[in-house]
Design a protein around this motif. Sequence first.
Motif, mmCIF file in Angstrom:
data_model
loop_
_atom_site.group_PDB
_atom_site.id
_atom_site.type_symbol
_atom_site.label_atom_id
_atom_site.label_comp_id
_atom_site.label_asym_id
_atom_site.label_seq_id
_atom_site.Cartn_x
_atom_site.Cartn_y
_atom_site.Cartn_z
ATOM 1 N N GLN A 183 1.038 -0.878 -0.455
ATOM 2 C CA GLN A 183 -0.233 -0.312 -0.277
ATOM 3 C C GLN A 183 0.716 0.820 0.497
ATOM 4 O O GLN A 183 0.393 2.389 0.023
ATOM 5 C CB GLN A 183 -0.955 0.208 1.416
ATOM 6 N N ALA A 184 2.152 1.548 0.368
ATOM 7 C CA ALA A 184 3.006 2.141 0.691
ATOM 8 C C ALA A 184 3.140 2.286 -0.355
ATOM 9 O O ALA A 184 3.628 4.127 -1.060
ATOM 10 C CB ALA A 184 3.730 1.961 2.029
ATOM 11 N N SER A 185 3.544 1.364 -1.051
ATOM 12 C CA SER A 185 4.373 2.297 -2.518
ATOM 13 C C SER A 185 3.551 1.970 -3.688
ATOM 14 O O SER A 185 3.353 2.822 -4.555
ATOM 15 C CB SER A 185 5.513 0.617 -3.102
ATOM 16 N N LEU A 186 2.555 1.430 -3.599
ATOM 17 C CA LEU A 186 1.377 2.452 -4.601
ATOM 18 C C LEU A 186 1.062 3.703 -4.243
ATOM 19 O O LEU A 186 0.748 4.201 -4.864
ATOM 20 C CB LEU A 186 -0.626 1.474 -4.112
ATOM 21 N N GLU A 187 0.539 3.938 -3.053
ATOM 22 C CA GLU A 187 0.868 5.835 -2.444
ATOM 23 C C GLU A 187 1.630 6.493 -3.648
ATOM 24 O O GLU A 187 1.620 7.383 -3.695
ATOM 25 C CB GLU A 187 0.235 5.969 -1.013
ATOM 26 N N ALA A 188 3.226 6.029 -3.192
ATOM 27 C CA ALA A 188 4.225 6.945 -3.669
ATOM 28 C C ALA A 188 4.230 7.006 -5.266
ATOM 29 O O ALA A 188 4.350 8.019 -5.295
ATOM 30 C CB ALA A 188 5.567 6.221 -3.430
ATOM 31 N N VAL A 189 4.027 5.306 -5.667
ATOM 32 C CA VAL A 189 4.073 6.139 -7.602
ATOM 33 C C VAL A 189 3.179 6.474 -7.662
ATOM 34 O O VAL A 189 3.144 6.824 -8.722
ATOM 35 C CB VAL A 189 4.208 4.558 -7.828
ATOM 36 N N SER A 190 1.390 6.694 -6.797
ATOM 37 C CA SER A 190 0.327 7.043 -7.986
ATOM 38 C C SER A 190 0.216 8.590 -7.492
ATOM 39 O O SER A 190 0.538 10.069 -8.716
ATOM 40 C CB SER A 190 -0.255 6.470 -6.368
ATOM 41 N N ILE A 211 9.553 -7.891 1.115
ATOM 42 C CA ILE A 211 9.352 -7.071 1.621
ATOM 43 C C ILE A 211 9.327 -6.263 0.727
ATOM 44 O O ILE A 211 8.864 -5.301 -0.076
ATOM 45 C CB ILE A 211 9.989 -6.126 3.203
ATOM 46 N N PHE A 212 10.224 -6.229 -0.737
ATOM 47 C CA PHE A 212 10.849 -6.016 -1.517
ATOM 48 C C PHE A 212 9.498 -6.377 -2.847
ATOM 49 O O PHE A 212 8.993 -6.164 -4.132
ATOM 50 C CB PHE A 212 11.916 -6.529 -2.306
ATOM 51 N N LYS A 213 9.022 -7.666 -2.722
ATOM 52 C CA LYS A 213 7.974 -8.105 -3.447
ATOM 53 C C LYS A 213 7.317 -7.540 -3.353
ATOM 54 O O LYS A 213 6.272 -6.838 -4.158
ATOM 55 C CB LYS A 213 8.250 -10.020 -3.643
ATOM 56 N N GLN A 214 6.526 -7.322 -2.073
ATOM 57 C CA GLN A 214 5.271 -6.218 -2.366
ATOM 58 C C GLN A 214 5.605 -4.607 -2.035
ATOM 59 O O GLN A 214 4.823 -4.549 -3.198
ATOM 60 C CB GLN A 214 5.312 -6.698 -0.549
ATOM 61 N N ARG A 215 7.007 -4.689 -1.862
ATOM 62 C CA ARG A 215 7.042 -2.747 -2.730
ATOM 63 C C ARG A 215 6.652 -3.127 -4.166
ATOM 64 O O ARG A 215 5.724 -2.064 -5.016
ATOM 65 C CB ARG A 215 8.539 -2.423 -1.912
ATOM 66 N N LYS A 216 7.449 -4.044 -4.864
ATOM 67 C CA LYS A 216 6.874 -4.443 -6.338
ATOM 68 C C LYS A 216 5.848 -4.192 -6.395
ATOM 69 O O LYS A 216 5.319 -3.397 -8.019
ATOM 70 C CB LYS A 216 7.371 -5.072 -6.946
ATOM 71 N N ALA A 217 5.087 -5.249 -5.975
ATOM 72 C CA ALA A 217 3.689 -5.440 -5.948
ATOM 73 C C ALA A 217 2.831 -3.967 -6.491
ATOM 74 O O ALA A 217 1.845 -3.910 -7.146
ATOM 75 C CB ALA A 217 2.853 -6.564 -5.413
#
Length: 361
Positions: A183-190, A211-217
Motif C-alpha cells: 500500500q505504501a508503494s502504491l501511494e508513492a508511485v501514484s 518486503i521487496f516483492k510487496q513493494r514491487k507489487a
Amino acid sequence: MQSIADIFLFLLETYMRKKRTTIYDIAEKLNLTASCVSRALNNSNYVSEKTRALVLKTAAELNYKRNILATNLRNGHSKTIGIVVPRINQNFFSNIIAGIEEATYEKDYNLVICQSNEEHEKEVKCINTLINQQVDCIVISISADGHDYQHLKNVIDHGIQLIQFDRVVDELETLKVINDNEQASLEAVSHMIEQGYGRIALLEGPQHLSIFKQRKAGYLAALKKYNLPVIHELIVKNAWTKELGAKATRKLLSLSNPPDAVFASTSDFSALGVLEVATDIGFKVPEQLGICGYSNEAFTEITSPSITTIDQYSFFMGKTIANLYFEEMNIKEIAIQPKTISIKPNLIIRSSTSKKSTETK
C-alpha cells in the motif's frame, strides 16, 4: 537432580570467586553453608531473622554484588532479549532498537544487540550465540542473502520466543511485526504519476524477501491504476545500496528514452545514489527526474533537493515488538495462528517529486 541453571550458577560462582566476593566467601566467614547464605540473601522464610541480618551485614562488609544473570536463570528466565538486524547504523534499524529498549527498560529487561551485515553465515552465528546465552526472546530482521532458515527453526525448537519484523520468513509461524509495504508503494508511485511523471523506473530489492516483492507489487498496481504500461527495461534488479542505486541510474539515464522518475523501493541510500548521479550528469530534480526513496533516513530531509520518502514509524515499531512479547508472556493459551501486526507507513512528500510546484513558479 540439579537443574541447568543451578549447574551454571555453581560454575559461574566458582569462576568469579577470585575476581569478586561470592556467597561462598560469606559462608566461609560465617561458618555457614552456601545454601543457607543464598536463602538469607533471597529472604527465605527458612532462615531466622538473626541469621539473615548477619548475612546481610557481612555481605555489605565484603562488598558482595548479586549475580543477576545467575539469579534470573535459576528462576527460569534470563530477562534478556536478543536483537539481530542487518545493519545497526541505518536509521530504521537503530530506531527499532531504541523503541525496543524504551519498552524493555520499564520491565527491567536487558538487550543483546547483534548485526548480520547482510551475511547469512554471520546471522546464523548471531542466532546460535543468543541461543547459548539462553535469552528469553530473539527479535530478527533477516539478512538479504539468506535462503535457508534452519537456524530460526532452532530458536523455536529451544523454546525461545521468536519475533520477526520488517524482513520476515512468511513460512515460519512466529509473531511478526511488519509494514503494509504494498500500500505504501502504491501511494508513492501514484503520487509521482499525479505529479506528471509517466516513465517511472523501479529499483527493486532481492525478490526472495517478501518486503521487496510487496513493494514491487505496489509499483505495478499504481501503473495499472493509471493505465500506464509496464516497461521492463525500467525495472532494475537488486539495486538496494547507494552504490548499486548509482550504477542503475547511470544505466537508466543513458537509455535513448530514459525514465523521468525513479522509485527506489529498496532504501533511501539507493535514492541517494540516484540523486548524486542525476546531479553529476546534469539532470534537474524534480523537473527532469523525480526521486522517491524508502525508510525516511535522516539525510533525506537535508539533501538538495530534499528526498520524498516513506516513513515506516520505526521507533513505534520497536515499542510494538517489545510490547507484543510482554503481552504474549501473559497469555496462557497457545494461539493456533501466531499474531501478525501490520503498521501502515506514511508517505512524506518533499522537493524531489514536487514537479508541479516547480512548474507553477
